[in-house]
Write a protein that holds these residues in place. Structure first.
Motif, short mmCIF file in Angstrom:
data_model
loop_
_atom_site.label_atom_id
_atom_site.label_comp_id
_atom_site.label_asym_id
_atom_site.label_seq_id
_atom_site.Cartn_x
_atom_site.Cartn_y
_atom_site.Cartn_z
N ARG A 156 -1.61 3.58 -12.59
CA ARG A 156 -0.71 2.99 -11.60
C ARG A 156 -0.64 1.49 -11.85
O ARG A 156 -1.68 0.82 -11.92
CB ARG A 156 -1.23 3.23 -10.19
N GLU B 35 -5.32 -2.19 -3.96
CA GLU B 35 -6.41 -1.29 -4.33
C GLU B 35 -5.86 -0.08 -5.07
O GLU B 35 -4.90 0.55 -4.65
CB GLU B 35 -7.16 -0.83 -3.08
N GLY B 36 -6.47 0.22 -6.21
CA GLY B 36 -6.07 1.38 -6.98
C GLY B 36 -4.95 1.12 -7.97
O GLY B 36 -4.47 2.06 -8.61
N PHE B 37 -4.51 -0.14 -8.12
CA PHE B 37 -3.41 -0.47 -9.01
C PHE B 37 -3.80 -1.60 -9.96
O PHE B 37 -4.54 -2.51 -9.59
CB PHE B 37 -2.18 -0.93 -8.21
N LEU C 59 4.05 1.12 -2.54
CA LEU C 59 2.67 1.34 -2.96
C LEU C 59 2.12 2.65 -2.41
O LEU C 59 1.44 3.40 -3.13
CB LEU C 59 1.79 0.17 -2.51
N ASP C 60 2.38 2.95 -1.17
CA ASP C 60 1.83 4.17 -0.57
C ASP C 60 2.36 5.40 -1.28
O ASP C 60 1.60 6.34 -1.58
CB ASP C 60 2.16 4.23 0.93
N ARG D 138 0.76 6.03 -4.74
CA ARG D 138 -0.62 6.52 -4.78
C ARG D 138 -0.70 8.02 -5.03
O ARG D 138 -1.78 8.55 -5.36
CB ARG D 138 -1.35 6.16 -3.49
N THR E 230 -1.70 10.62 -10.01
CA THR E 230 -3.11 10.72 -10.37
C THR E 230 -3.43 10.03 -11.69
O THR E 230 -4.58 9.95 -12.09
CB THR E 230 -3.53 12.19 -10.48
#
Length: 245
Positions: free
Chosen positions: A115, A132-134, A105-106, A109, A112
């Protein structure tokens, strides 16, 4: 000329009920078997997700940060169905979208664009809490349509796969898959057991493309090193394995 997803269409028209991908995780005890029809349904749903929800277009680059896994196989065929350029282990920062497992995951990220995260838990379960962010694949894919029609059919002459420093078109990918199947001695009904990753062409060919091109099937094994020689022999017998890689 043809494209990788056409190999799946051919398998579907020939014998939709036969096993195509059998997956073992010897760290968890998981076993999943997908027939051609079930696998194709997952591919259609995922392709609809890529095309409609992620708004990806032919030529977009997909970084695949996933191990050899039945859901990874689904993603590759779905991506090719929508005309994406697939790069297993690719740089997320250089990709238009990324699909990742829980361990990367890291790194993912850095992308841009869109995801998507897969928990890789048994039976394709959701994350306990969405990263978060996926987008959580297991949350989004069930509601997608069971039939996929590309807005723009994949071009056999367009880039489809980046591996081993090579950029292959869809037609070249199929040609190499058929050559690999012939080199391995695969035939219709062949069943290939492999514990290799998909970071290079040889692993990807053995674990998906060559069996598909030959009209065979694959037994994908993750954490295969946890089996004793006797346990491995038993699996080969139980799964009617004809070839091991």
């Amino acid at each position: 000329m043809t494209t990788p997803e056409r190999l799946l269409s051919d398998a579907l028209s020939t014998d939709p009920t036969r096993p195509l991908v059998t997956y073992y995780d010897d760290a968890t005890g998981e076993r999943v078997e997908l027939s051609v029809a079930t696998f194709a349904n997952w591919v259609a749903k995922t392709a609809n997700l890529i095309q409609d929800e992620l708004a990806a277009e032919p030529g977009d680059r997909l970084a695949v940060l996933l191990p050899a896994h039945w859901q990874s196989a689904v993603w590759l065929l779905a991506a090719w169905s929508t005309g994406l350029v697939v790069e297993p282990g690719g740089d997320p920062a250089a990709a238009d979208l990324v699909v990742t497992g829980p361990d990367t995951l890291d790194a993912a990220r850095a992308c841009t664009g869109a995801r998507v995260a897969l928990s890789l838990r048994p039976l394709g379960a959701r994350f306990p809490a969405p990263p978060e962010g996926f987008m959580d694949y297991a949350v989004e894919v069930p509601g997608q349509g069971d039939r996929f029609i590309a807005y723009q059919p994949a071009d056999p002459g367009a880039p489809a796969l980046v591996t081993d420093g090579m950029e292959l078109t869809g037609a070249e990918t199929v040609h190499r898959a058929r050559a690999a199947a012939e080199r391995m001695g695969l035939h219709p009904g062949a069943r290939v057991l492999t514990g290799r990753g998909w970071e290079d062409w040889e692993g990807l060919a053995a674990g998906l493309l060559a069996p598909l091109a030959a009209g065979g099937s694959v037994v994908l094994c993750r954490h295969l090193d946890r089996l004793s020689p006797d346990e491995l022999d038993k699996r080969r017998t139980d799964e009617r394995v004809t070839h091991s890689v």
